[in-house]
Design an enzyme around this catalytic site. Structure first.
Site, PDB file in Angstrom:
ATOM      1  N   ASN A 194       0.793  -1.235   0.000  1.00 18.52           N
ATOM      2  CA  ASN A 194       0.000   0.000   0.000  1.00 18.52           C
ATOM      3  C   ASN A 194       0.824   1.283   0.000  1.00 18.52           C
ATOM      4  OD1 ASN A 194       0.750  -0.446   2.685  1.00 18.52           O
ATOM      5  ND2 ASN A 194      -1.080   0.538   3.489  1.00 18.52           N
TER       6      ASN A 194
ATOM      7  N   GLU B 279       5.461  -3.985  11.915  1.00 18.96           N
ATOM      8  CA  GLU B 279       4.336  -3.040  11.890  1.00 18.96           C
ATOM      9  C   GLU B 279       3.215  -3.745  11.154  1.00 18.96           C
ATOM     10  OE1 GLU B 279       4.101  -0.354  13.514  1.00 18.96           O
ATOM     11  OE2 GLU B 279       6.176   0.146  13.979  1.00 18.96           O
TER      12      GLU B 279
ATOM     13  N   CYS C 283      -3.052   1.011   7.057  1.00 17.05           N
ATOM     14  CA  CYS C 283      -3.080   0.344   8.364  1.00 17.05           C
ATOM     15  C   CYS C 283      -3.727   1.255   9.384  1.00 17.05           C
ATOM     16  CB  CYS C 283      -1.668  -0.031   8.799  1.00 17.05           C
ATOM     17  SG  CYS C 283      -0.547   1.368   8.861  1.00 17.05           S
TER      18      CYS C 283
HETATM   19  P1  NAP Z   1       1.097  -8.997   3.435  1.00 17.99           P
HETATM   20  O1  NAP Z   1       0.297  -9.828   2.545  1.00 17.99           O
HETATM   21  O2  NAP Z   1       1.331  -9.439   4.829  1.00 17.99           O
HETATM   22  O3  NAP Z   1       2.506  -8.770   2.689  1.00 17.99           O
HETATM   23  C1  NAP Z   1       3.505  -7.952   3.237  1.00 17.99           C
HETATM   24  C2  NAP Z   1       4.860  -8.408   2.740  1.00 17.99           C
HETATM   25  O4  NAP Z   1       5.167  -9.692   3.284  1.00 17.99           O
HETATM   26  C3  NAP Z   1       4.938  -8.584   1.224  1.00 17.99           C
HETATM   27  O5  NAP Z   1       6.205  -8.152   0.788  1.00 17.99           O
HETATM   28  C4  NAP Z   1       4.792 -10.084   1.061  1.00 17.99           C
HETATM   29  O6  NAP Z   1       5.318 -10.577  -0.147  1.00 17.99           O
HETATM   30  C5  NAP Z   1       5.605 -10.548   2.235  1.00 17.99           C
HETATM   31  N1  NAP Z   1       5.413 -11.944   2.627  1.00 17.99           N
HETATM   32  C6  NAP Z   1       4.369 -12.772   2.373  1.00 17.99           C
HETATM   33  N2  NAP Z   1       4.597 -13.992   2.919  1.00 17.99           N
HETATM   34  C7  NAP Z   1       5.791 -13.917   3.541  1.00 17.99           C
HETATM   35  C8  NAP Z   1       6.580 -14.841   4.285  1.00 17.99           C
HETATM   36  N3  NAP Z   1       6.200 -16.095   4.522  1.00 17.99           N
HETATM   37  N4  NAP Z   1       7.772 -14.420   4.772  1.00 17.99           N
HETATM   38  C9  NAP Z   1       8.191 -13.173   4.556  1.00 17.99           C
HETATM   39  N5  NAP Z   1       7.506 -12.241   3.849  1.00 17.99           N
HETATM   40  C10 NAP Z   1       6.309 -12.626   3.356  1.00 17.99           C
HETATM   41  O7  NAP Z   1       0.484  -7.515   3.553  1.00 17.99           O
HETATM   42  P2  NAP Z   1      -0.091  -6.575   2.389  1.00 17.99           P
HETATM   43  O8  NAP Z   1      -1.342  -7.171   1.846  1.00 17.99           O
HETATM   44  O9  NAP Z   1       1.000  -6.206   1.444  1.00 17.99           O
HETATM   45  O10 NAP Z   1      -0.453  -5.262   3.226  1.00 17.99           O
HETATM   46  C11 NAP Z   1      -1.671  -5.123   3.906  1.00 17.99           C
HETATM   47  C12 NAP Z   1      -1.503  -5.387   5.379  1.00 17.99           C
HETATM   48  O11 NAP Z   1      -0.371  -4.690   5.880  1.00 17.99           O
HETATM   49  C13 NAP Z   1      -2.672  -4.894   6.200  1.00 17.99           C
HETATM   50  O12 NAP Z   1      -2.972  -5.823   7.208  1.00 17.99           O
HETATM   51  C14 NAP Z   1      -2.156  -3.610   6.818  1.00 17.99           C
HETATM   52  O13 NAP Z   1      -2.798  -3.233   8.003  1.00 17.99           O
HETATM   53  C15 NAP Z   1      -0.728  -3.942   7.024  1.00 17.99           C
HETATM   54  N6  NAP Z   1       0.062  -2.715   7.076  1.00 17.99           N
HETATM   55  C16 NAP Z   1       0.529  -2.306   8.283  1.00 17.99           C
HETATM   56  C17 NAP Z   1       1.242  -1.126   8.379  1.00 17.99           C
HETATM   57  C18 NAP Z   1       1.770  -0.642   9.694  1.00 17.99           C
HETATM   58  O14 NAP Z   1       2.670   0.184   9.661  1.00 17.99           O
HETATM   59  N7  NAP Z   1       1.266  -1.086  10.836  1.00 17.99           N
HETATM   60  C19 NAP Z   1       1.489  -0.374   7.233  1.00 17.99           C
HETATM   61  C20 NAP Z   1       0.988  -0.828   6.014  1.00 17.99           C
HETATM   62  C21 NAP Z   1       0.278  -2.006   5.945  1.00 17.99           C
HETATM   63  P3  NAP Z   1       4.327 -10.916  -1.390  1.00 17.99           P
HETATM   64  O15 NAP Z   1       3.710  -9.634  -1.773  1.00 17.99           O
HETATM   65  O16 NAP Z   1       5.254 -11.474  -2.385  1.00 17.99           O
HETATM   66  O17 NAP Z   1       3.326 -11.906  -0.881  1.00 17.99           O
HETATM   67  O1  G3H Z   2      -0.687   1.676   5.921  1.00 17.69           O
HETATM   68  C1  G3H Z   2       0.016   2.011   6.842  1.00 17.69           C
HETATM   69  C2  G3H Z   2       0.805   3.230   6.822  1.00 17.69           C
HETATM   70  O2  G3H Z   2       1.889   3.148   7.716  1.00 17.69           O
HETATM   71  C3  G3H Z   2      -0.087   4.393   7.140  1.00 17.69           C
HETATM   72  O3  G3H Z   2       0.524   5.582   6.869  1.00 17.69           O
HETATM   73  O4  G3H Z   2      -1.053   6.999   8.160  1.00 17.69           O
HETATM   74  O5  G3H Z   2       0.580   8.000   6.581  1.00 17.69           O
HETATM   75  O6  G3H Z   2      -1.374   6.708   5.727  1.00 17.69           O
HETATM   76  P1  G3H Z   2      -0.379   6.885   6.833  1.00 17.69           P
END
Ligand code: NAP
Ligand code: G3H
Length: 478
Positions: free
Chosen positions: A158, A254, A288
């Site tokens: 994202n 995160e 997030c």
């Molecule tokens: P995701 O599906 O968990 O993927 C995140 C990263 O992890 C991608 O690079 C993915 O690669 C990789 N990955 C997948 N399986 C893995 C494994 N077994 N070992 C190591 N890495 C692996 O998350 P997303 O769909 O990209 O993002 C959405 C989620 O992220 C939401 O839940 C959101 O809340 C969270 N998020 C949190 C924050 C925060 O700062 N708290 C910020 C942004 C997003 P692939 O793409 O190749 O599968």
């Molecule tokens: O999606 C998670 C990001 O860390 C949120 O950043 O609050 O600047 O949109 P933001």
């Protein structure tokens, strides 16, 4: 010869194709077309990426920090020169509207520059022995900050540029090397960002870029003995799994959130409605930190819901190319999931105040009232444009429902009473409480932290410098 839309990975200063001869096709979230292909790297290539980074790290760490900072300044400049190009790629690849996609690149350059400045001023410490009972003035500790080695940076789709650079920049300025694995949907944006770093003079091997599905190479990377620290942003399930794979290395996670807005009885409802709608629906809720539920007292609920509805109805819906506020979600699976949460709530008698309309991956902004705690949408993270309103009887109930969540990223508290703001903030089990503002990460030098299932460790520019270094203590005995 690679086709125009097939992107290489970066290994030890060379842009390369994988010997696997396999590529991964990336499909546009909003158009029926292929945006490009990235390399599905083999395990041997991943090994070489880690070993190459290890070889480059020592020489890099030996450079004066002001020289390391120069690379970051040059990187920021190169990114700024390419705002339009990289903004376009982010839009095409992850469907962020063009204005926001360009803003992401500008914000990234600002993060990198600020990190260089903080890195230059980042120091260890000095302690005297006699401050401890029985200690001697003749014993002194000089505490230096040392790099950890090779940092594995894994980013989500994202913010494919911003959240990656927020890991890479502090790692580099503190003398670490980096293995960077972007989200697959987001990898082209990551490659473009690394191109800018390469053009800025990245030493050979100091950052190696690894592409391939996380489900295929993720575990291999995170359990690799050559990795000295992992910094990850992504879903809670992935983060939990990753922390079980990693062994004896620091891990910063995160993860997901279910940020609530608590609307207290003395809240300025106009301000609250403005902030809630902006917080819940920007980039279609794919943040997030999006506001993902609203708690309001029964007496004020009708008025607040009317105000929310009026604002939600004005949100533009459509293509990211037209700078629409609400855009198609990243893929069909995510859209199905969000639709499932809405369907479950509707079946259980939530009121659809607005929306619940779907065209492919485009979900219209959806406002649900009379959501109750037996509905999935009261607890699960949608990552889509749906906002549940939960009517409560008391402030204590708002606090209890906030803390009952498995997540603990941020919360917004709307009140005109500063004492209530502090009292409530102290009771919420979250990393950050925003008083009279939407939940959000920036400004990027603030600590950014999730508790419970929302994370482990802390990011934010200064804090990341801390987590990517260790103390090295030299004791002088006079
Ligand atoms: P995701 O599906 O968990 O993927 C995140 C990263 O992890 C991608 O690079 C993915 O690669 C990789 N990955 C997948 N399986 C893995 C494994 N077994 N070992 C190591 N890495 C692996 O998350 P997303 O769909 O990209 O993002 C959405 C989620 O992220 C939401 O839940 C959101 O809340 C969270 N998020 C949190 C924050 C925060 O700062 N708290 C910020 C942004 C997003 P692939 O793409 O190749 O599968
Ligand atoms: O999606 C998670 C990001 O860390 C949120 O950043 O609050 O600047 O949109 P933001």
């Amino acid at each position: 010869m690679m086709s125009m839309n097939t992107y290489p990975y970066l290994l030890n200063g060379q842009w390369q194709e994988s010997s696997s001869n396999e590529t991964i096709e990336l499909v546009s979230p909003y158009k029926d077309e292929v945006v490009g292909r990235v390399q599905a790297m083999s395990r041997d290539e991943v090994d070489e990426a880690i070993h190459g980074a290890k070889r480059a790290q020592q020489e890099w760490a030996a450079l004066p920090v002001n020289k390391r900072a120069e690379l970051l300044y040059a990187w920021a400049e190169k990114l700024e020169e390419r705002v339009d190009e990289i903004g376009q790629i982010i839009m095409q690849e992850v469907g962020k509207n063009l204005n926001d996609a360009k803003k992401e690149v500008v914000r990234t350059a600002e993060i990198i520059r600020y990190t260089a400045e903080e890195g230059i001023r980042f120091n260890g410490g000095f302690m005297q022995g006699d401050s401890f009972p029985g200690g001697s003035k003749n014993k002194m500790a000089i505490i230096k900050k040392e790099a950890l080695g090779v940092v594995l940076a894994i980013s989500p789709f994202n913010y494919p540029v911003n959240l990656a650079a927020a890991k890479i920049a502090p790692a580099l300025v503190t003398g670490n090397a980096v293995v960077f694995k972007p989200a697959t949907q987001g990898a082209i944006s990551g490659i473009k960002m690394v191109e800018a770093l390469h053009d800025a003079g990245l030493p050979k091997g100091l950052l190696n870029l690894v592409t391939g599905r996380g489900s295929v190479i993720g575990d291999y990377l995170t359990s690799h003995p050559g990795i000295d620290m992992i910094t990850f942003t992504g879903g809670t399930g992935t983060g939990q799994h990753l922390s079980q794979q990693a062994s004896m290395v620091p891990v910063v996670l995160e993860l997901g959130g279910k940020d609530p807005a608590l609307v207290l009885e003395d809240a300025d409802l106009t301000l609250a409605a403005d902030q809630i709608v902006s917080g819940a629906f920007s980039y279609s809720g794919q943040r997030c930190t999006a506001i993902k539920r609203v708690f309001v007292l029964e007496d004020q609920a009708d008025e607040l819901v009317d105000m929310l509805k009026e604002r939600v109805a004005k949100l533009s819906v459509g293509s990211p190319e037209e700078n629409s506020f609400i855009v198609p979600l990243v893929d069909a699976k995510t859209t199905d999931y969000v639709q499932g949460l809405i369907d479950d709530a509707v079946t259980k008698k939530a009121t659809v105040v607005y929306g619940n309309k779907r065209e492919g991956n485009l979900l219209h902004p959806t406002l649900l009232d009379h959501v109750t705690t037996d509905m999935r949408v009261a607890w699960e993270e949608p990552f889509g444009p749906v906002l549940p309103v939960i009517r409560v009887k008391s402030l204590d109930e708002m606090i209890a429902l906030t803390n009952e969540s498995e997540f603990g990223l941020q919360a917004s508290v709307f009140t005109q009473n500063v004492n209530s703001a502090f009292t409530v903030a102290d009771k919420l089990e979250v990393g950050t409480v925003q008083v009279n503002g939407r939940t959000e990460r920036g400004p990027d030098h603030f600590p950014f932290i999730g508790v419970k299932q929302s994370g482990l460790g802390v990011q934010g520019i200064g804090r990341s410098l801390e987590t990517m270094t260790r103390d090295k203590v030299t004791v002088i005995n006079l």
